[in-house]
Design a protein around this motif. Structure first.
Motif, PDB file in Angstrom:
ATOM      1  N   PHE A  69      -6.200  39.832 -24.711  1.00  0.00           N
ATOM      2  CA  PHE A  69      -4.785  40.216 -24.668  1.00  0.00           C
ATOM      3  C   PHE A  69      -3.999  39.139 -25.402  1.00  0.00           C
ATOM      4  CE2 PHE A  69      -0.687  40.048 -22.166  1.00  0.00           C
ATOM      5  CZ  PHE A  69      -0.166  41.243 -22.656  1.00  0.00           C
TER       6      PHE A  69
ATOM      7  N   ARG C  96       6.589  41.148 -15.406  1.00  0.00           N
ATOM      8  CA  ARG C  96       5.708  40.026 -15.696  1.00  0.00           C
ATOM      9  C   ARG C  96       6.005  38.797 -14.849  1.00  0.00           C
ATOM     10  NH1 ARG C  96       3.416  39.239 -21.739  1.00  0.00           N
ATOM     11  NH2 ARG C  96       1.902  37.608 -21.257  1.00  0.00           N
ATOM     12  N   PRO C  99       6.006  39.365  -9.498  1.00  0.00           N
ATOM     13  CA  PRO C  99       4.767  40.024  -9.077  1.00  0.00           C
ATOM     14  C   PRO C  99       5.018  41.050  -7.980  1.00  0.00           C
ATOM     15  CG  PRO C  99       4.853  37.748  -8.278  1.00  0.00           C
ATOM     16  CD  PRO C  99       5.989  37.915  -9.236  1.00  0.00           C
ATOM     17  N   PRO C 118      -1.478  41.636 -17.985  1.00  0.00           N
ATOM     18  CA  PRO C 118      -0.653  42.034 -16.838  1.00  0.00           C
ATOM     19  C   PRO C 118      -0.219  43.506 -16.886  1.00  0.00           C
ATOM     20  CG  PRO C 118       0.722  40.969 -18.469  1.00  0.00           C
ATOM     21  CD  PRO C 118      -0.670  41.015 -19.053  1.00  0.00           C
ATOM     22  N   ARG C 119      -0.475  44.163 -17.992  1.00  0.00           N
ATOM     23  CA  ARG C 119       0.064  45.518 -18.162  1.00  0.00           C
ATOM     24  C   ARG C 119      -0.608  46.509 -17.212  1.00  0.00           C
ATOM     25  NH1 ARG C 119      -1.447  46.341 -24.156  1.00  0.00           N
ATOM     26  NH2 ARG C 119      -3.320  45.393 -23.266  1.00  0.00           N
TER      27      ARG C 119
ATOM     28  N   ILE D 232       6.221  38.736  -0.952  1.00  0.00           N
ATOM     29  CA  ILE D 232       5.862  37.420  -1.505  1.00  0.00           C
ATOM     30  C   ILE D 232       7.037  36.470  -1.356  1.00  0.00           C
ATOM     31  CG2 ILE D 232       5.130  36.202  -3.583  1.00  0.00           C
ATOM     32  CD1 ILE D 232       3.936  38.918  -4.544  1.00  0.00           C
TER      33      ILE D 232
END
Lengths: 331, 331, 331, 331
Positions: A69, C96, C99, C118-119, D232
């Protein structure tokens, strides 16, 4: 099985004349810069072209299917795929019932009850080594301080003998040497995962390899201990000679690792050969057309480096050293 | 790691001068008759006694700790244990700081931060091969139709050279050959578990082995294809020659499997050797007393047979052939 | 690691929003008829579309990249690849640095030093289960006499609760049951590879699973032995009850195997949630847009069947039963 | 198989009424102080004696057969052996043809063609857990900063119910909870080696376990996402709740890991039970004498801790964290 490695694990797939070959590389740390161009140098070394190699032009550009990535490995498995391009299956159709001597044709047919893909050797083809080489490139990038180099040992009359073999529709074997420098001390996991064990396991998976020796190798059988033992020069373990090939007790000892590999001559030759016609069980005479290497050993060096790299990177990973070592490659 | 095998798995433990050595054998089918006497013949072949072997008398009677009930294997793991008997650790105490050339002393110390058992090489000792041999005996019993035989290749002047080496406080290397008959066709698992890969993995775990070759081995490097290829004589795959050692595409081809192993001379010799004193980092002169083999290759054959048997029995098991084959041994 | 299985081994790769996902299946016997249509039924069951599942339309047509020749498996590894189609990565860009609670976003970032893809959760996405399901289809085809069936346990008010959850931008957990009939007696390998161990290993790899129980499961904690023990009715081992779920001593006992799996509610919900902004370390409020399942448990049954099939087929293979059993499927 | 672990690998052997049970522990780093007394506390917790446990007095003093030199681990495999002492095989002779409901008697006989050791369940006995517990002690010592604690969940009427069960010749199941604190973030290896996968694999190998759940476990099936998701709180990943049991995406998230295990009631009970006479195939009535636990769950906590410790230490080792972490234990 088609996978190898405890923490850095490669899984091969594909056939010579199917849609492609590839490898899934699991356990590659995240953050390694990786682009498709990184594979070019080793794949070019392996590729056909030089005198004595096949005229088949393979599509050797890998596609990074997963695991990268924004130009870096993600920690997820890499899938590296190679489409098969210049395939002429017709060349092989006639061979289906007359197995080629020196090839896996007959034994593959027996093992898989005739369901194996026979085109160009199918999964037994040397074509698979393109994926092995690619995985090795990743392994080498993870070990920037370790140098792995292999090359064909050309004695003085090698070129003469090669030209004669080509002229006569024959092929030639070869000896390939490999040395590794920069290895940390203590790699290898007793009892069964000696460095020699792990590397030979991988190396003997390369088609055409019939012998592997480390350091002085077979010459040790004729030596005396006083001659063979490598005198120790300092507390780091530097030795005066390296008859043991940089390996004592199955562990890397900090000296250069050396090994040699015997590669048999390409089995596919133009000269007529004796085989059997499987339809009748009668003797048959086989004349191969196709396009073949006259000396497969010419293409082995980057494959051998790849096999060695895969073994070493997995041993490094088991010593917790992978993160640390590859880290030096990161920006 | 100290275990090997996918379905028939052995796990070694023990040290040269600890309380004993042993092996856990997992995956042995139930019903195999097994008594402690079954191990005698191979252990006697491995035992010291002949000219050129150590005078240390080892307690080589295995104890079957688990996995046998009423004289037959139960399907649960076998634990085969050998007590260490005739141990004189004092012999080795002086060596703690002057590592023996050719041994794992220094590299083991480095790998294990000095915590390794240094007495007689500890876990790196050839003593471990008694357990490997015992596991091999079980494997051989499971394959009654397969014959595995290894022996030292004695050229004409071997005995002369051996006597000279003994006389001069030196040691001698050797070449050990092994052949296997009765193998079914198609053993071996592409890509990474070629028969050569699996066997060499095990064989290179045997201390002192520096080279392994199959069939014509290193000689193939000088051959032409027309000479090296094994012509196929019938539909079963019988070949005219066996330059490939009974292995094509990494699979057993139904012909006898042949291999050769290079064994280095015993590293422990009476003649003075150069090493380093680890306390000072200065050069040191080492004179070994102890009791040592002059030619460890003399004792390798049953160990090599054991290693080969372990590899083959695991490949057989993976082909579902173990039950079937061992069944013929049962009453 | 991303591979599992001793003789029938699957290796997964791919990401939610990368070029695709796939699986390499090693150890599949040769000769099994296999076409891309064979995967349709289970993939359709897994696919989105029913009420409570995402509106993302996935390209779920597998491509058989390798391992099949003339409509049958060859014995070489199968590579089954799924291109990713309907991907809208932009939906996720904003996330991103915030979270998602209940997801692997943060911990993946920590484990892979921020290099993870992360996608859409990347390699942690439920998207990977399409490959697991496909591998399971192959496994099921190899066991034609064994029936594996899983389904969501819908209590009376499930639909009402689901509609309420959807209406309120929320999600719902679920309980999925699975039963297996036709299993031979004696599958499972003591000590560590009990059937429960192997199946739970695979099942807990399915994202969102938080509990696994066999037979009476957690209810046994409240039972007495006289109530829990399954009385034995005949020499084949038929039992009056199946509180043990068809498993005694970790081995299949010939009775139907039953298990239940707890699936947590989809973590991605429209309702605002508390998280942290990783750039500032300050609390943040997260409102997810994207397209999500309201009840991932609705799509789990074919995935669960696949996981169970993979475990059972590998245990069968280890018992030498695979060839025999799948043979009955061949024409 | 009887071994488990990728880098920290345990191999069990032995039978209930044979000469002993034991475990080979491979991959333990060198330098860990280890004495036979170190095992006492956990073995005492596991040992019989409390109300509801068997009156059989087991010889639970381990012998360290290998792998320790001068009080510290050497890096070579540990062999920990337990002699069997107080054995009364006669108690079990009558049972040979009337398999006990709830036990592996019948299925073991079927799997191993009648060659299994039937005395006291042989290799299927809970006796094997003494070796598992001992291996777990080593694992725990390697993780001094990680706390693993398990205990029986005693609801208010547990003692009353236990006394009633004992009085009536019956037995009782139980629920055992385990929590782990001090875990680093990011343990677990996607896709197949989620922490849940690895731990459940080991836990379901413990005889009598029928269910395993993490965090909120089966309760998640009834939850909504807004309720189940763990909000979180900071960039380290601290969560407000721990419904996920400290595990997201199969990885440890830095919060306490929690799990619960369902243990079935001891299968051996004094009350008459229905079984079959294998000689005649006719129904039989079984009345067990022997000495048995009324509630095996009472003895599970240290065994469960051991299983959890083995899984975690192997995952730590795979992250290169073992050396680092255990290093803190060394002087």
């Amino acid at each position: 099985m088609n996978s190898f490695g405890r923490l850095f694990r490669v899984s091969l797939y594909g056939e010579s004349h199917g849609s492609g070959v590839g490898v899934v590389v699991d356990g590659c740390p995240a953050g390694l810069p990786l682009r498709e161009e990184d594979f070019e140098a080793d794949l070019a070394r392996r590729r056909s072209g030089a005198k004595g190699t096949t005229t088949r032009r393979e599509a050797d550009a890998p596609r990074i299917v997963s695991g990268v990535f924004e130009g870096r490995t993600t920690g997820a498995p890499l899938c590296l795929h190679f489409e098969n391009g210049d395939v002429r299956s017709g060349d092989y159709e006639a061979l289906r019932h007359t197995p080629r001597p020196g090839h896996a044709d007959l034994v593959a047919r027996q093992k898989f009850a005739g369901f194996n893909d026979p085109r160009g050797g199918g999964h037994f083809s040397g074509r698979l080594t393109v994926a092995l080489t690619a995985a090795g490139v990743v392994a080498k990038k993870l070990m920037p301080n370790i140098t792995i180099h292999a090359e064909l040992k050309r004695d003085e009359d090698f070129d003469t003998r090669l030209e004669a073999a080509i002229r006569e529709g024959d092929s030639l074997g070869g000896l390939v040497e490999c040395w590794v420098t920069g290895l940390p001390t203590g790699l290898g996991e007793p009892f069964f995962d000696s460095v020699e064990s792990v590397l030979s396991h991988l190396i003997f998976a390369i088609p055409a390899v019939k012998g592997v020796e480390f350091g002085a190798g077979f010459a040790v059988a004729q030596m005396r201990g006083s001659q063979c033992n490598d005198a120790i020069l300092d507390a780091q373990g530097t030795t005066r000679t390296q008859h043991a090939g940089g390996l004592h007790g199955g562990l890397s000892d900090g000296n250069p690792l050396t090994l040699r590999v015997a590669v048999k001559p390409t089995s596919s030759i133009a000269r007529p050969q004796d085989t059997v016609d499987l339809r009748t069980g009668q003797p048959a005479r086989l004349e191969l057309k196709g396009r073949h290497d006259a000396c497969i050993a010419l293409r082995i060096p980057p494959v051998l480096e790849g096999a060695v790299a895969l073994g070493l990177v997995d041993l490094l990973a088991q010593n917790g050293g992978l993160g640390q070592i590859w880290g030096q490659a990161a920006p």
